[in-house]
Scaffold this active site. Structure first.
Site, PDB file in Angstrom:
ATOM      1  N   CYS A   1      67.043   4.583  -6.481  1.00 24.51           N
ATOM      2  CA  CYS A   1      66.896   4.415  -4.904  1.00 24.51           C
ATOM      3  C   CYS A   1      65.621   4.505  -4.243  1.00 24.51           C
ATOM      4  CB  CYS A   1      68.026   3.986  -4.177  1.00 24.51           C
ATOM      5  SG  CYS A   1      68.596   3.832  -2.359  1.00 24.51           S
TER       6      CYS A   1
ATOM      7  N   CYS B   1      66.840   4.922  -0.457  1.00 23.57           N
ATOM      8  CA  CYS B   1      67.723   5.907   0.080  1.00 23.57           C
ATOM      9  C   CYS B   1      66.451   7.442   0.351  1.00 23.57           C
ATOM     10  CB  CYS B   1      68.613   6.009  -1.031  1.00 23.57           C
ATOM     11  SG  CYS B   1      69.826   4.908  -1.656  1.00 23.57           S
ATOM     12  N   ASP B   2      65.799   7.904  -1.210  1.00 23.40           N
ATOM     13  CA  ASP B   2      64.974   9.342  -0.520  1.00 23.40           C
ATOM     14  C   ASP B   2      63.652   8.394  -0.184  1.00 23.40           C
ATOM     15  OD1 ASP B   2      67.479   9.377  -1.939  1.00 23.40           O
ATOM     16  OD2 ASP B   2      67.329   8.930  -4.455  1.00 23.40           O
TER      17      ASP B   2
END
Ligand code: NDP
Length: 306
Positions: free
Chosen positions: A134, A137-138
């Site tokens: 992701c 997200c990261d």
């Protein structure tokens, strides 16, 4: 603990599930939405530029707006994994990971798909230690670092564009010789001087002890089959998880998509399916097609319950 009986339990908190809830609520079909994510795959998209009425919006923001829209009708949204569903038309029981169960007369599976894995050595071991599925997200952890994105379609292309604004060096590794997906994204990737495209190449190993240090390529790039990296983002699409559909004896196609009629009904009475998990919308997996299938399903639940 068993809760009240709903007309409809919607499994899935993506565009299909949320839209179905909005439509069902307006038809006075009492409903509950249960899902593990906060907005399905759309919530993980960096930027969306093809959802009408938003020229450009972050995926997470679009899904937050959809969730807020659902909440205005007062029906519950529960963020939990669904482990097991039993029962039949008129009386289904949904059991979740947290140990709660819910009852509903009918079911809508809007469960989307799960991230496809590369299946190479080191992938599982270094997950969360430099390897991730992701980007949005990261991504913030990789400011001014060297990253590589694997894949050649919209997820990979938008991830590369995102990292071009954040990382110090961006590689995109693709197994073919020309990016696919929307040209609106692919052309931007090709034109972006910060993104180095490595075509006709596959990652065959992911290396590092405590954290990712490099990947092994199936052929040398600039004289080496090792590419040193801080972050690896595997953006190679998604595939259906047949666990719940099989529990419910739903008819699946050869790739585990749920077979549905044009009104989104499955082969089992009382069960509908909508979104990426179905055989409808010509397998064109978009936020808008998922939302449309959710609307069609909710309308058909309403007419069936009459
Ligand atoms: P896709 O299935 O479209 O593409 C997957 C990519 O990964 C392809 O390039 C494929 O290669 C490659 N791939 C698959 N398996 C492997 C493997 N084992 N090893 C190496 N490469 C592999 O998935 P996406 O997630 O990109 O897109 C899914 C849908 O979501 C699309 O409809 C897309 O339009 C939409 N989307 C829209 C976005 C937006 O508008 N912001 C963002 C993200 C997705 P090959 O090309 O050879 O098949």
């Amino acid at each position: 603990m068993t809760e009240a009986t709903y007309d409809l339990a919607i499994i899935g908190t993506g565009a299909a599930g949320y839209t179905a809830s909005i439509y069902a609520s307006r038809y006075n079909v009492s409903n509950i939405v249960i899902g593990a994510s906060v907005g399905g795959q759309t919530a993980e998209a960096h930027l969306i530029q093809n959802y009408p009425s938003y020229i450009e919006i972050r995926g997470s923001e679009l899904m937050e707006k959809m969730k807020n829209h659902v909440e205005t009708y007062g029906n519950p949204i529960v963020f939990d994994n669904v482990d097991k569903i039993t029962g039949r038309e008129g009386d289904f029981t949904i059991e979740t990971q947290s140990g709660t169960s819910y009852n509903a007369k009918s079911l809508l599976l809007a469960i989307g798909m799960k991230r496809r894995k590369l299946g190479v050595d080191g992938e599982e071991r270094l997950l969360g230690k430099g390897v991730t599925y992701c980007s949005t997200c990261d991504g913030p952890f990789y400011k001014n670092k060297t990253v590589a994105i694997i894949g050649g379609s919209d997820s990979a292309n938008t991830a590369s564009l995102y990292f071009s604004t954040l990382a110090s060096k961006v590689f995109q590794i693709y197994r073919k010789d020309k990016l696919r997906g929307e040209p609106a994204w692919a052309d931007k990737v090709v034109a972006n001087y910060k993104i180095e495209l490595i075509y006709n190449t596959t990652v065959v190993g992911i290396n590092g002890e405590e954290k990712l240090t490099s990947v092994t390529l199936d052929k040398p790039y600039q004289g080496s089959d090792k590419l040193e990296l801080d972050g690896l983002f595997i953006e190679i699409g998604a595939e259906p998880d047949p666990t719940l559909p099989k529990q419910l004896n739903l008819e699946l196609d050869e790739n585990n998509f749920i077979k549905v009629e044009k009104d989104q009904k499955t082969n089992v009475p009382g069960i509908w399916a909508a979104g990426d998990i179905t055989t409808n919308s010509n397998h064109f997996h978009q936020t808008i097609t998922a939302a449309a299938e959710g609307a069609v399903a909710a309308h058909n639940v309403f007419t069936t319950l009459q």
